[in-house]
Scaffold this active site. Structure first.
Site, PDB file in Angstrom:
ATOM      1  N   HIS A 109     -24.583 -24.305  -4.981  1.00 57.25           N
ATOM      2  CA  HIS A 109     -25.285 -23.351  -4.119  1.00 57.25           C
ATOM      3  C   HIS A 109     -24.864 -21.947  -4.526  1.00 57.25           C
ATOM      4  O   HIS A 109     -23.668 -21.689  -4.707  1.00 57.25           O
ATOM      5  CB  HIS A 109     -24.943 -23.582  -2.642  1.00 57.25           C
ATOM      6  CG  HIS A 109     -25.430 -24.890  -2.118  1.00 57.25           C
ATOM      7  ND1 HIS A 109     -26.673 -25.047  -1.568  1.00 57.25           N
ATOM      8  CD2 HIS A 109     -24.844 -26.107  -2.079  1.00 57.25           C
ATOM      9  CE1 HIS A 109     -26.832 -26.303  -1.200  1.00 57.25           C
ATOM     10  NE2 HIS A 109     -25.740 -26.971  -1.510  1.00 57.25           N
ATOM     11  N   ARG A 180      -3.843 -34.899 -23.934  1.00 58.50           N
ATOM     12  CA  ARG A 180      -3.619 -35.515 -25.243  1.00 58.50           C
ATOM     13  C   ARG A 180      -4.885 -36.175 -25.740  1.00 58.50           C
ATOM     14  O   ARG A 180      -5.820 -36.418 -24.989  1.00 58.50           O
ATOM     15  CB  ARG A 180      -2.459 -36.496 -25.221  1.00 58.50           C
ATOM     16  CG  ARG A 180      -2.701 -37.787 -24.483  1.00 58.50           C
ATOM     17  CD  ARG A 180      -1.416 -38.623 -24.486  1.00 58.50           C
ATOM     18  NE  ARG A 180      -1.613 -39.942 -23.964  1.00 58.50           N
ATOM     19  CZ  ARG A 180      -1.842 -41.025 -24.693  1.00 58.50           C
ATOM     20  NH1 ARG A 180      -1.927 -40.942 -26.001  1.00 58.50           N
ATOM     21  NH2 ARG A 180      -1.975 -42.210 -24.131  1.00 58.50           N
TER      22      ARG A 180
END
Length: 190
Positions: A109, A180
């Site tokens: 919104h 990672r």
């Protein structure tokens, strides 16, 4: 009418009663009858909400996704209290798992005064593609600014995902960041 039937199926078959042995197969059958879900869903738990948040018009940003549509691949798991808003269009690949309370949002919104008008201009939408083998852990939130969760990606518990997640990575945090890169022997899907 289709949206009303989808909501009715979720209200009835989302009850904890359907966790009983044998009744979960009935729940899966009902969800597959009203949503585009691939073969052999791993699991659909109680209080899973697949929701068309707002009816609005919009254009597809990719050929894979269309506004107001959701496509769920094979062997997908949806744990308790998962919420998926598909107003912007969602495609979920095969072998994907959504843990308890994970949430996907595909609309936003605007902050201006037009936000109360609920027009296409006041509610920008975005699409989301979740790659094969991804895992969205418990209470992670995927915001509309994310359009892609990579193949074999892992989103850590409680993470707030604001950007695309590359293939074969582990992300976590608020906002989520890459922790990672997974090694080939750690992949769910080759």
């Amino acid at each position: 009418m289709k949206n009303a039937i989808q909501r009715l199926v979720q209200m009835i078959f989302g009850l904890t009663l359907f966790e009983l042995p044998g009744l979960n197969k009935l729940r899966i059958w009902a969800y597959r009858a009203v949503f585009d879900i691939g073969p052999n869903p791993s699991y659909i738990s109680n209080h899973v909400t697949i929701l068309l948040g707002h009816r609005r018009t919009g254009e597809s940003k990719t050929p894979e996704t269309k506004p107001h549509t959701i496509k769920i691949g094979a062997r997908v798991g949806l744990s308790a209290n998962v919420q998926i808003d598909y107003v912007g269009g969602v495609v979920i690949g095969d072998d994907v798992w959504f843990s308890e309370g994970a949430k996907v949002l595909t609309h936003d919104h605007n902050l201006g005064p037009e936000r109360v008008e609920l027009t296409p201009e006041s509610m920008p939408v975005s699409h989301l593609i979740v790659g094969d083998g991804a895992w969205i852990a418990a209470r992670a939130v995927i915001l509309p600014s994310c359009n892609y969760i990579g193949k074999n990606a892992i989103v850590g518990s409680g993470s707030i995902v604001t950007h695309d997640v590359p293939d074969n990575t582990v992300v976590a945090g608020n906002p989520a960041r890459v922790l990672r890169v997974l090694q080939p022997e750690e992949y769910t899907v080759p």
